[in-house]
Structures are given as C-alpha cells and as structure tokens.
Motif scaffolding. Structure first.
Motif, PDB file in Angstrom:
ATOM      1  N   ILE A   1      -1.884  -6.335   5.635  1.00  0.00           N
ATOM      2  CA  ILE A   1      -1.814  -6.719   4.220  1.00  0.00           C
ATOM      3  C   ILE A   1      -1.048  -5.643   3.461  1.00  0.00           C
ATOM      4  O   ILE A   1      -1.308  -4.451   3.618  1.00  0.00           O
ATOM      5  CB  ILE A   1      -3.235  -6.878   3.626  1.00  0.00           C
ATOM      6  N   ASP A   2      -0.083  -6.067   2.667  1.00  0.00           N
ATOM      7  CA  ASP A   2       0.716  -5.144   1.859  1.00  0.00           C
ATOM      8  C   ASP A   2       0.465  -5.476   0.392  1.00  0.00           C
ATOM      9  O   ASP A   2       0.871  -6.531  -0.089  1.00  0.00           O
ATOM     10  CB  ASP A   2       2.201  -5.314   2.217  1.00  0.00           C
TER      11      ASP A   2
ATOM     12  N   SER B   1       2.725 -15.754   8.148  1.00  0.00           N
ATOM     13  CA  SER B   1       2.771 -14.854   6.992  1.00  0.00           C
ATOM     14  C   SER B   1       2.335 -15.572   5.723  1.00  0.00           C
ATOM     15  O   SER B   1       2.394 -16.802   5.621  1.00  0.00           O
ATOM     16  CB  SER B   1       4.172 -14.266   6.841  1.00  0.00           C
ATOM     17  N   PHE B   2       1.880 -14.776   4.756  1.00  0.00           N
ATOM     18  CA  PHE B   2       1.322 -15.292   3.510  1.00  0.00           C
ATOM     19  C   PHE B   2       1.828 -14.416   2.363  1.00  0.00           C
ATOM     20  O   PHE B   2       2.016 -13.217   2.529  1.00  0.00           O
ATOM     21  CB  PHE B   2      -0.215 -15.219   3.528  1.00  0.00           C
ATOM     22  N   ARG B   3       1.980 -15.025   1.188  1.00  0.00           N
ATOM     23  CA  ARG B   3       2.434 -14.252   0.025  1.00  0.00           C
ATOM     24  C   ARG B   3       1.912 -14.878  -1.248  1.00  0.00           C
ATOM     25  O   ARG B   3       1.906 -16.098  -1.398  1.00  0.00           O
ATOM     26  CB  ARG B   3       3.965 -14.257  -0.031  1.00  0.00           C
ATOM     27  N   GLU B   4       1.441 -14.042  -2.166  1.00  0.00           N
ATOM     28  CA  GLU B   4       1.014 -14.502  -3.498  1.00  0.00           C
ATOM     29  C   GLU B   4       1.385 -13.424  -4.507  1.00  0.00           C
ATOM     30  O   GLU B   4       1.687 -12.288  -4.143  1.00  0.00           O
ATOM     31  CB  GLU B   4      -0.514 -14.683  -3.558  1.00  0.00           C
TER      32      GLU B   4
ATOM     33  N   GLY C   1      10.817  -6.640   3.259  1.00  0.00           N
ATOM     34  CA  GLY C   1       9.905  -7.644   2.712  1.00  0.00           C
ATOM     35  C   GLY C   1       8.592  -7.700   3.466  1.00  0.00           C
ATOM     36  O   GLY C   1       7.543  -7.745   2.862  1.00  0.00           O
ATOM     37  N   TYR C   2       8.661  -7.654   4.806  1.00  0.00           N
ATOM     38  CA  TYR C   2       7.422  -7.749   5.580  1.00  0.00           C
ATOM     39  C   TYR C   2       7.173  -6.527   6.467  1.00  0.00           C
ATOM     40  O   TYR C   2       6.241  -6.514   7.258  1.00  0.00           O
ATOM     41  CB  TYR C   2       7.388  -9.056   6.383  1.00  0.00           C
ATOM     42  N   GLY C   3       8.013  -5.497   6.355  1.00  0.00           N
ATOM     43  CA  GLY C   3       7.825  -4.292   7.148  1.00  0.00           C
ATOM     44  C   GLY C   3       6.518  -3.603   6.820  1.00  0.00           C
ATOM     45  O   GLY C   3       5.841  -3.069   7.693  1.00  0.00           O
TER      46      GLY C   3
END
Ligand code: ZN
Length: 322
Positions: A16-17, A37-40, A302-304
């Motif tokens: 989680i970032d 992957s998930f993003r909010e 972005g997802y690193g």
C-alpha cells in the motif's frame, strides 16, 4: 495495470502506498510482479483508510503473507506508528498503522513512502546489486531515501533523508514543515501549480486558466503548456528546474551515490525531465565526484512504491534480503 494470477504457492504480499493525492495498493509477488492493483483518492479519515485496506484484503483471492505500507511522513518502522505527518494526512499523526490495518494476526510493516519506493528499486529495479543509491520521489511533495554502504538510512527517529526540506532559498516562503524556502516549496506539483496560479492571478500571459470550479491547472497540463510555448508555464518550470538542479548537485556531493533514481508522478514527464537535468548536474559535480552519476527513472512509475511496500513484508520475513 495488467493483472495476472500467481503460480500456485507463490508468496504474495499486499503493498500500500499512501500519498498526499492518491492511495494505491496491489497484490505483489516475490519477484515484484503486480497481480492486481487498486487506486483511490487519498483518505481523509482513519475509517476511510481502514475501509480501503479491508476492501483490498477482501479482494485477495490468494493467501497473503502480510501488509506492507509506505506512508508519507516520519514513520517508526519498528512499531508502524506515524510519528509526524503534516499536511492533508495529518489525521494519521499518532496512529499506529498496524492497528488501522486490523489484520487479525497478519503481519503489518510500514515505513516512509520514499523509503518503501527505494526498497522496491533495490529488490527488483534499477538499484539491484548496488550499495550506494539515492532516490527522489517528485509528486505532491518531494520525498527521498538513501541506501548508504548497503544500509537504508533511517536516522535516530526515522526522519533522515527528508531532502525535500533542505533550504534552497534563504528568503523563501514558509514550508509545510515549518522551515523556509525548502526544495518542496519550489519543485513539487503543489509548488509548480501555485506558481502558475500566481501568473494567472497577476494576469500574466498564460495559455491555461482556472476551470469553472476555480481549480488551478494540473502540473501535467503546465508541462504540456510549456511544451506548447506558454511563456508563463515556461518561466514557472525554468525556475522550478533551477531549484531541482541545485538540490541534486548538493545531494550528490553529500551522498556520492552510484546511482540517482527519480520517481513519483512528475517523473512521468520521463525523458524530458532527465535530459534537462543530466547535463547540468554532471557539469556541476564533475570536479568532486570525478564521474557522471547516472540519473535514471524509477522502474515502475506510479506503482513502484506499492511494490516496495510489499517488499517490506518480504524483507521482514527474510524471503528476500538487501
Ligand atoms: Zn520544508
């Protein structure tokens, strides 16, 4: 983001970032591969953060080893407590992320978000096999982390390497951190957008304007406007890059790294960003360093940070080592 199923029995952790603008998560395999992957938008309450983490856990169709969290601010990696976190995520200050994750015995690891991103690069990215690496994440703010002689630097209280808060402008404005004229006040998406807003407000010639809701153009739009010849956007970015260049020169003189990795959302400008920095930084560090330190982009922009956060779990459980 592509989604794949892990081979049977593959170790998987949740990463989680948690940043100032967005919260991202992924199921991450032992090779740094993202399975889902998930993003909010970033949460603004503890309960919405808890709900997000629970929804990711519930979506996991495979057993997970634990939850790794990269979070802005000063994080106590031993306890997962958020010691200091000014700004939009201030509500988390004093909270223990392990408690919020409510993991029912599932291990939870946490560290500063830039440090988690560097862990990802050391385990699977550009810093693999290196012992001295500096990483900057350029986004809403400026994050940084350093690997020095093979050790991730944390400092006495976990606050080390907040390089976004070195003073660049002795007469600069007040920063979120209480200092004046920090790098973050001149090169960050917030700084770039507020500087462009000042041009609009002064009625300087600009290609862009506020939208109907009064929102300032995004950093991405300002980069594009500069490329299209917007004189105000060019001025804003020229000054921002002047600050970033000066800061990078200083950091290379402090850390003498083998490699400098640039990540974060602004790094999405990609080659345009690096070309602009490389030559000037190399020229100004050549006397003391005697070589050109490679400037490279983060492997998974972005997802690193998400992969690196999961890496905290793999390191904790000794499935991987630095
Ligand atoms: Zn500051």
């Amino acid at each position: 983001m592509s989604e794949t199923q892990p081979p049977p029995g593959e170790a998987v952790a949740i990463g989680i970032d948690l940043g100032g603008t967005a919260i991202k998560a992924a199921l991450v395999g032992l090779h740094g591969n993202l399975l889902e992957s998930f993003r909010e938008d970033s949460p603004r309450t503890v309960s919405s953060l808890r709900d997000f983490i629970h929804s990711v856990r519930n979506r996991a169709k495979v057993p997970v080893l634990g939850i790794g969290i990269g979070c802005k601010g000063v994080i106590d990696a031993a306890t997962t407590r958020v010691n200091r976190l000014p700004g939009d995520l201030h509500f988390l200050e004093g909270c223990t992320l392990r408690d919020i994750a409510g993991a029912n015995g599932l291990p939870v690891s946490a560290d500063n978000d830039a440090r988690a991103a560097l862990v990802g690069e050391v385990l699977w990215g550009a810093a693999r096999g290196r012992r001295n690496v500096l990483m900057l994440t350029l986004g809403t703010g400026v994050g940084a982390a350093a690997l020095v002689d093979g050790v991730i630097v944390r400092g006495a209280s976990g606050a080390a390497c907040h390089l976004g808060h070195v003073t660049l402008d002795l007469r600069g404005g007040l920063c979120i951190c209480g200092n004046y004229g920090c790098l973050e006040t001149s090169f960050s998406s917030r700084a770039i957008e507020s500087s462009y807003f000042a041009h609009i407000h002064r009625a300087s010639p600009t290609h862009l304007s506020l939208d109907e809701a009064g929102h300032v153009p995004s950093t991405e739009a300002i980069f594009q406007a500069a490329a299209d010849g917007d004189p105000s956007a060019r001025r804003v970015l020229d000054l921002a890059f002047e600050s970033l260049t000066a800061a990078l020169v200083s950091f290379l003189h402090v850390f003498d790294p083998e490699l400098l990795i640039i990540g974060g959302n602004i790094a999405a400008a990609g080659p345009q960003l690096l070309t602009r920095l490389r030559e000037e930084v190399a020229r100004r560090t050549s006397v003391l360093l005697g070589r050109e330190v490679p400037l490279v982009l983060q492997k998974t922009i972005g997802y690193g940070g998400v992969a690196g956060a999961a890496g905290l779990i793999f390191l904790q459980q000794r499935l991987l080592t630095i």
